[in-house]
Design an enzyme around this catalytic site. Structure first.
Site, PDB file in Angstrom:
ATOM      1  N   ASN A 117     -16.247   0.741-129.503  1.00 39.82           N
ATOM      2  CA  ASN A 117     -16.625   0.917-128.098  1.00 39.82           C
ATOM      3  C   ASN A 117     -15.847  -0.013-127.164  1.00 39.82           C
ATOM      4  OD1 ASN A 117     -17.778  -1.434-128.877  1.00 39.82           O
ATOM      5  ND2 ASN A 117     -19.801  -1.037-127.988  1.00 39.82           N
TER       6      ASN A 117
ATOM      7  N   ASP B 177     -26.168  -9.452-146.416  1.00 36.28           N
ATOM      8  CA  ASP B 177     -26.078 -10.901-146.516  1.00 36.28           C
ATOM      9  C   ASP B 177     -27.432 -11.480-146.121  1.00 36.28           C
ATOM     10  OD1 ASP B 177     -24.991 -13.575-146.425  1.00 36.28           O
ATOM     11  OD2 ASP B 177     -23.055 -12.684-145.929  1.00 36.28           O
TER      12      ASP B 177
ATOM     13  N   HIS C 292     -14.756 -14.969-145.906  1.00 31.20           N
ATOM     14  CA  HIS C 292     -14.694 -15.269-144.474  1.00 31.20           C
ATOM     15  C   HIS C 292     -14.695 -16.771-144.186  1.00 31.20           C
ATOM     16  CE1 HIS C 292     -18.793 -15.628-145.691  1.00 31.20           C
ATOM     17  NE2 HIS C 292     -19.090 -16.231-144.567  1.00 31.20           N
ATOM     18  N   ASP C 293     -14.863 -17.592-145.220  1.00 33.95           N
ATOM     19  CA  ASP C 293     -14.849 -19.048-145.039  1.00 33.95           C
ATOM     20  C   ASP C 293     -13.556 -19.680-145.565  1.00 33.95           C
ATOM     21  OD1 ASP C 293     -17.502 -19.046-144.035  1.00 33.95           O
ATOM     22  OD2 ASP C 293     -18.326 -19.190-146.068  1.00 33.95           O
TER      23      ASP C 293
ATOM     24  N   ASP D 157     -13.678  -1.876-134.296  1.00 31.66           N
ATOM     25  CA  ASP D 157     -14.424  -1.726-133.042  1.00 31.66           C
ATOM     26  C   ASP D 157     -14.356  -0.261-132.600  1.00 31.66           C
ATOM     27  OD1 ASP D 157     -15.610  -2.140-130.545  1.00 31.66           O
ATOM     28  OD2 ASP D 157     -13.720  -2.790-129.614  1.00 31.66           O
TER      29      ASP D 157
ATOM     30  N   ASP E  46     -18.014  -3.053-135.172  1.00 27.00           N
ATOM     31  CA  ASP E  46     -19.395  -2.570-135.146  1.00 27.00           C
ATOM     32  C   ASP E  46     -19.673  -1.649-136.334  1.00 27.00           C
ATOM     33  OD1 ASP E  46     -18.161  -0.122-134.136  1.00 27.00           O
ATOM     34  OD2 ASP E  46     -18.020  -1.202-132.217  1.00 27.00           O
TER      35      ASP E  46
ATOM     36  N   ASP F 179     -26.753 -16.358-149.042  1.00 30.54           N
ATOM     37  CA  ASP F 179     -26.022 -17.448-148.399  1.00 30.54           C
ATOM     38  C   ASP F 179     -26.523 -18.816-148.894  1.00 30.54           C
ATOM     39  OD1 ASP F 179     -24.147 -18.076-146.136  1.00 30.54           O
ATOM     40  OD2 ASP F 179     -25.909 -19.095-145.335  1.00 30.54           O
TER      41      ASP F 179
ATOM     42  N   GLU G 250     -24.400 -17.487-153.324  1.00 31.23           N
ATOM     43  CA  GLU G 250     -23.338 -18.436-152.967  1.00 31.23           C
ATOM     44  C   GLU G 250     -23.798 -19.829-153.377  1.00 31.23           C
ATOM     45  OE1 GLU G 250     -20.792 -20.011-149.077  1.00 31.23           O
ATOM     46  OE2 GLU G 250     -22.903 -19.577-148.894  1.00 31.23           O
TER      47      GLU G 250
ATOM     48  N   ASP H   6     -15.340  -3.106-126.897  1.00 24.07           N
ATOM     49  CA  ASP H   6     -15.785  -4.430-126.437  1.00 24.07           C
ATOM     50  C   ASP H   6     -15.074  -5.548-127.214  1.00 24.07           C
ATOM     51  OD1 ASP H   6     -17.012  -4.256-128.876  1.00 24.07           O
ATOM     52  OD2 ASP H   6     -19.040  -4.680-128.148  1.00 24.07           O
TER      53      ASP H   6
END
Ligand code: GLC
Ligand code: CA
Length: 544
Positions: A31, A106, A321-322, A29, A37, A207, A249, A33
């Site tokens: 900024n 992706d 990520h899964d 990150d 990013d 995907d 995938e 938040d």
């Protein structure tokens, strides 16, 4: 040793490459938040160059309501403002290229967001030109067209009373499936793919690509009858350049279907992500986990390694990520064994034929996390908790499944430093940071020549400097051994032995005679004592 830069204009360049997956929301990150990013990724390119990777698979950064963290796209040609702007993306592509790194985006082509302009139009009436971009069946709002269930819970059919119709969605209600039988819809998708190719993107991860040929009425999801026809058209229309790399995938892939997906003539894709090895330690559902039986894993790899040899191309991955963190899953994440078991698993995977993908933080040996249920962000986790507790499961048992298999294990922010916010953010992170960032972090890894990071760096260098990794024939040794995974790779000139101890015990191991006394390319114990120590791994090598 400086990095070897591959010539990326040629078909097949990816066979010598190593990719790195970034989950943008959790990478860096800038900024405050609390959300990663694109500028954050740009700021970490030097780190990735140091690691030596050739490409980045970027999880979705297109405009999205983020119901499924960007896998619900509402504009295929716009960057989500949460991640930055189109010019940030252009800068990322250019800055990465300067460091010999290709960006792979992706592509979520099976479904889009219910906030996509196409779907909003489709809702306006049966005669709207976009109506047929989706899959509709007439109905009464009481009985859905069939029994199909959506991956993220409930029926795969959602009723729209204004139309007197149900629409079909394999994932969340907010992810309506695109109708691939409609050529106008397909042409629109190809246009948006070309938009990114023209911006300099070097390829795509596709995907759930084996689900685009679904036949909703027959309850067919993966491997529909028109799947390969669609893929061949996609490849012709959207990926004509030789050097574009594409990885699909495909949870339903078998060795035989993978040969078609990744055929050498480039008629479909460069390679597949198949998941057979990732499903060995579970029951009927991923939440029903069981211990891994090592001979099953070895047999699975043998089948894929020998089956695709010269006839297709595989990817090599243990995380994404899964999936949960591999060191917590098949290694041992206690302080004593974490580093060695992370290196051992990397040795096992990177010795094989295929293209390795490293998931962010894997190169640090990042681990799973345990959170109270309300702190998880993932739609899938919240859903399984609701479903299983409602069906009478004990909450503790459901939580045990979530700790072992939940997707947020992989999605906690990248651990850059020991400080508050882990160097990831100066704000409140969107998902809690793992408390072990105080000692598992990139800064510490870069300062330690024995770190998991430098071990991965060396594996990457070896792959690029030794042909045997790319083309050697795989043979499994001692298939029934429940604790040791050993295999050889051979070309005419090069010979490699990979030995991995999957246990915390010291075990006997007889090095095959032809490898006795030969060079050790890499290993996770520095001295050469006999026997295999806890989680020991090594690669031995000679030339003829
Ligand atoms: C893929 C993605 C996953 C997503 C799903 C639906 O499996 O990797 O994160 O939830 O597709 O798009
Ligand atoms: Ca941010």
């Amino acid at each position: 040793m400086s990095n070897i830069i591959l010539d990326k204009s040629k078909h097949g360049w990816w066979k010598s490459a190593v990719f790195y997956q970034i989950y943008p929301k959790s990478f860096q990150d800038t900024n405050a938040d609390g959300i990663g990013d694109l500028r954050g990724i740009i700021s970490r390119l030097d780190y990735l160059q140091e690691l030596g990777i050739d490409g980045i698979w970027l999880s979705p950064v297109c405009q999205s309501p983020q119901v499924d963290n960007g896998y619900d796209i509402s504009d295929y040609c716009a960057i989500d403002p949460m991640f930055g702007s189109l010019s940030d993306m252009e800068e990322l592509i250019v800055e990465a290229e300067k460091r010999g790194i290709t960006i792979i985006m992706d592509l979520v082509l099976n479904h889009c967001s219910d906030q996509h302009f196409w779907f909003l139009e489709a809702l306006k009436g049966r005669d709207n030109p976009y109506h047929d971009f989706f899959i509709w069946r007439d109905g009464d709002g009481v009985t859905p067209p069939n029994e199909m269930k959506a991956t993220f819970g409930g029926s795969a059919w959602t009723y729209v009373p204004e139309l007197g119709q149900y629409y079909f969605h394999q994932f969340a209600v907010e992810q309506p499936d695109l109708n691939w039988d409609n050529p106008a819809m397909r042409a629109e998708l190809y246009k948006s793919i070309r938009f990114w190719v023209e911006k300099g993107v070097g390829g795509f991860r596709l995907d759930v690509i084996d689900q685009i040929g679904k036949v909703a009425d027959q309850m067919i999801t993966a491997n529909g009858p028109r799947l390969h026809e669609f893929l061949q058209e996609l490849s012709r229309e959207a990926f004509p350049e030789e050097g574009l790399v594409t990885v699909g995938e495909a949870w339903g892939a078998t060795v035989d279907s993978a040969k078609i997906y990744s055929a050498e003539d480039g008629s479909e894709l460069s390679m597949v992500f198949q998941f057979q090895h990732m499903c060995l330690d579970q029951g009927p559902e991923k939440w029903d986990f069981k211990p891994l039986y090592l001979p099953d894993l070895k047999a699975c790899y043998k089948n894929w390694q020998q089956g695709l040899h010269t006839e297709g191309w595989n990817s090599l991955f243990l995380n994404n990520h899964d999936l949960p963190r591999i060191v917590s899953r098949w290694g041992n994440d206690c302080d004593e064994h974490r580093v060695n078991s992370a290196k051992m698993l990397a040795t096992m995977a990177h010795g094989m034929q295929g293209t390795p993908y490293i998931y962010q933080g894997e190169e640090l040996g990042m681990t799973n996390i345990r959170l109270p249920i309300e702190e998880y962000a993932d739609i899938e986790i919240q859903n399984i908790y609701r479903e299983r507790t409602a069906a009478g499961w004990h909450p503790e048992d459901v939580m045990a499944s979530i700790y072992a298999r939940g997707r947020d294990n992989a999605r906690t922010p990248m651990q850059w430093t020991a400080k508050d916010g882990a160097g990831f953010t100066q704000g409140k992170p969107w998902l809690p940071i793992n408390g072990n960032h105080t000692y598992i972090n990139a800064e510490a890894a870069l300062a330690d020549p024995d770190s998991v990071f430098y071990y991965y760096k060396k594996l990457i260098e070896l792959r690029k400097s030794h042909e045997v990794f790319r083309s050697g024939w795989f043979e499994l040794l001692d298939p029934d051994n429940e604790k040791v995974f050993a295999y050889t790779r051979d070309t005419e000139k090069e010979h490699l032995l990979v030995v991995c101890n999957f246990s915390g015990e010291t075990l006997p191991f007889d090095v095959p005679e032809r490898f006795c006394g030969c060079e050790m390319l890499i290993g996770n114990y520095s001295d050469g004592e006999p026997g295999l120590r806890p989680y020991e791994a090594a690669m031995l090598y000679y030339r003829t």
